[in-house]
Motif scaffolding. Sequence first.
Motif, PDB file in Angstrom:
ATOM      1  N   LEU A  49       0.306  -1.087   0.186  1.00 39.82           N
ATOM      2  CA  LEU A  49      -0.087  -0.012   0.501  1.00 39.82           C
ATOM      3  C   LEU A  49       1.010   1.178   0.129  1.00 39.82           C
ATOM      4  N   PHE A  50       0.438   2.158  -0.665  1.00 42.41           N
ATOM      5  CA  PHE A  50       1.531   3.742  -1.008  1.00 42.41           C
ATOM      6  C   PHE A  50       0.075   4.387  -0.604  1.00 42.41           C
ATOM      7  N   ILE A  51       0.448   5.090   0.966  1.00 45.74           N
ATOM      8  CA  ILE A  51      -0.857   5.665   0.732  1.00 45.74           C
ATOM      9  C   ILE A  51      -0.201   7.183   1.633  1.00 45.74           C
ATOM     10  N   VAL A  52      -0.818   8.326   1.072  1.00 43.75           N
ATOM     11  CA  VAL A  52      -0.705   9.931   0.384  1.00 43.75           C
ATOM     12  C   VAL A  52      -1.555  10.027   1.128  1.00 43.75           C
ATOM     13  N   GLY A  53      -0.656  11.001   1.612  1.00 47.25           N
ATOM     14  CA  GLY A  53      -1.532  12.444   2.502  1.00 47.25           C
ATOM     15  C   GLY A  53      -2.570  13.410   2.472  1.00 47.25           C
ATOM     16  N   GLY A  54      -2.057  13.536   0.580  1.00 49.35           N
ATOM     17  CA  GLY A  54      -3.419  14.368  -0.438  1.00 49.35           C
ATOM     18  C   GLY A  54      -1.780  15.473  -0.378  1.00 49.35           C
ATOM     19  N   GLY A  55      -3.366  16.819  -0.340  1.00 51.43           N
ATOM     20  CA  GLY A  55      -1.856  17.820  -1.183  1.00 51.43           C
ATOM     21  C   GLY A  55      -1.236  17.464  -2.919  1.00 51.43           C
ATOM     22  N   LEU A  56      -0.422  17.997  -2.902  1.00 59.49           N
ATOM     23  CA  LEU A  56       0.231  18.160  -4.842  1.00 59.49           C
ATOM     24  C   LEU A  56       1.233  17.003  -4.114  1.00 59.49           C
ATOM     25  N   ASP A  92       8.194   7.573  -7.348  1.00 60.98           N
ATOM     26  CA  ASP A  92       8.505   6.228  -6.341  1.00 60.98           C
ATOM     27  C   ASP A  92       7.367   5.312  -7.038  1.00 60.98           C
ATOM     28  N   PHE A  93       5.996   5.750  -6.879  1.00 61.07           N
ATOM     29  CA  PHE A  93       5.089   5.223  -7.166  1.00 61.07           C
ATOM     30  C   PHE A  93       4.739   4.034  -8.160  1.00 61.07           C
ATOM     31  N   VAL A  94       5.553   5.530  -9.485  1.00 62.43           N
ATOM     32  CA  VAL A  94       5.000   4.890 -10.533  1.00 62.43           C
ATOM     33  C   VAL A  94       6.182   3.085 -10.620  1.00 62.43           C
ATOM     34  N   THR A  95       7.306   3.279 -10.444  1.00 63.90           N
ATOM     35  CA  THR A  95       8.550   3.040 -10.276  1.00 63.90           C
ATOM     36  C   THR A  95       8.031   1.386  -9.368  1.00 63.90           C
ATOM     37  N   ARG A  96       7.966   1.415  -8.473  1.00 59.17           N
ATOM     38  CA  ARG A  96       7.139   0.249  -7.755  1.00 59.17           C
ATOM     39  C   ARG A  96       5.998  -0.511  -8.504  1.00 59.17           C
ATOM     40  N   ILE A 115      -1.409  -0.943  -4.642  1.00 57.86           N
ATOM     41  CA  ILE A 115      -2.378   0.069  -4.390  1.00 57.86           C
ATOM     42  C   ILE A 115      -2.055   1.027  -3.695  1.00 57.86           C
ATOM     43  N   GLY A 116      -2.105   2.530  -4.606  1.00 61.82           N
ATOM     44  CA  GLY A 116      -1.796   3.833  -4.130  1.00 61.82           C
ATOM     45  C   GLY A 116      -2.953   4.298  -3.656  1.00 61.82           C
ATOM     46  N   ASP A 144       0.561  13.386   6.280  1.00 59.04           N
ATOM     47  CA  ASP A 144       1.175  15.217   6.027  1.00 59.04           C
ATOM     48  C   ASP A 144       0.962  14.222   4.192  1.00 59.04           C
ATOM     49  N   GLU A 145       0.691  15.679   3.864  1.00 55.78           N
ATOM     50  CA  GLU A 145       0.234  15.874   2.674  1.00 55.78           C
ATOM     51  C   GLU A 145       1.701  15.878   2.107  1.00 55.78           C
ATOM     52  N   GLY A 146       1.731  15.548   1.221  1.00 50.60           N
ATOM     53  CA  GLY A 146       2.804  15.128  -0.463  1.00 50.60           C
ATOM     54  C   GLY A 146       4.038  14.476   0.609  1.00 50.60           C
ATOM     55  N   THR A 147       3.484  13.139   1.535  1.00 49.32           N
ATOM     56  CA  THR A 147       3.785  12.559   2.053  1.00 49.32           C
ATOM     57  C   THR A 147       3.225  10.806   2.171  1.00 49.32           C
ATOM     58  N   ALA A 148       3.779   9.291   2.091  1.00 51.88           N
ATOM     59  CA  ALA A 148       3.777   8.459   1.345  1.00 51.88           C
ATOM     60  C   ALA A 148       3.378   7.513   2.982  1.00 51.88           C
ATOM     61  N   LEU A 149       2.574   6.538   3.555  1.00 49.44           N
ATOM     62  CA  LEU A 149       3.245   5.640   4.338  1.00 49.44           C
ATOM     63  C   LEU A 149       2.965   4.500   3.388  1.00 49.44           C
ATOM     64  N   VAL A 150       4.237   3.803   3.558  1.00 48.01           N
ATOM     65  CA  VAL A 150       4.143   2.790   2.567  1.00 48.01           C
ATOM     66  C   VAL A 150       4.415   1.097   3.275  1.00 48.01           C
ATOM     67  N   VAL A 151       2.960   0.335   3.097  1.00 49.97           N
ATOM     68  CA  VAL A 151       2.976  -1.225   3.720  1.00 49.97           C
ATOM     69  C   VAL A 151       3.157  -2.077   3.377  1.00 49.97           C
ATOM     70  N   ARG A 152       4.085  -2.885   3.802  1.00 49.41           N
ATOM     71  CA  ARG A 152       4.142  -3.790   3.158  1.00 49.41           C
ATOM     72  C   ARG A 152       4.171  -5.444   3.779  1.00 49.41           C
ATOM     73  N   GLY A 153       2.980  -5.926   3.801  1.00 53.28           N
ATOM     74  CA  GLY A 153       3.839  -6.874   5.532  1.00 53.28           C
ATOM     75  C   GLY A 153       2.831  -5.950   6.758  1.00 53.28           C
ATOM     76  N   ARG A 154       4.289  -6.076   7.459  1.00 58.82           N
ATOM     77  CA  ARG A 154       4.217  -5.793   8.640  1.00 58.82           C
ATOM     78  C   ARG A 154       5.254  -4.763   8.926  1.00 58.82           C
TER      79      ARG A 154
END
Length: 201
Positions: A1-8, A16-20, A116-117, A182-192
Motif C-alpha cells: 500500500l502506498f498511502i498519500v496524505g493528500g496535497g500536491l 516512486d509509486f510508478v517505479t514500484r 495499491i496507492g 501529512d500532505e506530500g507524504t506516503a506511508l508505504v506498507v508491505r505486510g508488517r
Amino acid sequence: LFIVGGGLLDDELMTDFVTRIGGDEARLVVVTTANWRAEQAPDDILAMWRLRTQGEITLLHARSAEEANSDAFVAPLKRATGVWLMSGRQTRLTAAYLGTKLLAVLHAFLDRGGVIGGSSAGAAVMSEVMLSGGTLAEPGIYEGFGLLKNAIVDQHFTERKREPRLLVALEKHPGRVGFGIDEGTALVVRGRDVQVVGRSN
C-alpha cells in the motif's frame, strides 16, 4: 500500500509509486470515482498519468452496483501491476464499491503482491474504519475498504490539525493503530513493514 496524505502530488513521490508498479511497463488502473473529474474531465486524469508512465492506463468509474459487479468492469484489475484510488470524497468510493466484486478483486490483487496507492480520499478509504467529515471532536466514522487491517488512516494531518479527530476515532475503536499522514507524504506498507517517503511526516 502506498498511502498519500493528500496535497500536491510532486514528481518525486509519484515517480516512486510508478517505479514500484513497473515504470513504463506498468499496467495501471486508476479508480476515479471519488473525484469530480470522473464524470467531467476524465481526459485530464489520463493526461496527468501519461506524464509519468508510457505504460497501459485504464480509468475505472462505476455508475451502478451492477456495473461494479460485472466481470468486464473488474477485468483490468486482474492484469494490473498497480492501482491508484483518486482523491475527492471517500464516501463516493464506499457508496459505489462496498460489497461489490470490484472490492473483492482489489483485495485479491493486494494479496498476490499488487501495489495499491491513493491520496486523500484514496488514503482514508484504505483502512477498515474510515474517517470522513464531521468535526475534530465528533468525526464522521464509516466502513472503509479494509485494505489496511487494524488501523485508522487520517490525511492532511498536520495541515488541517487533525490529531484530535484521529484520537477520538481511536478511543471509539480501541485496539487499532492510528496513522496520521501529512500532505506530500506516503506511508508505504508491505505486510508488517512500514516506511515513510515524501517531504513531511
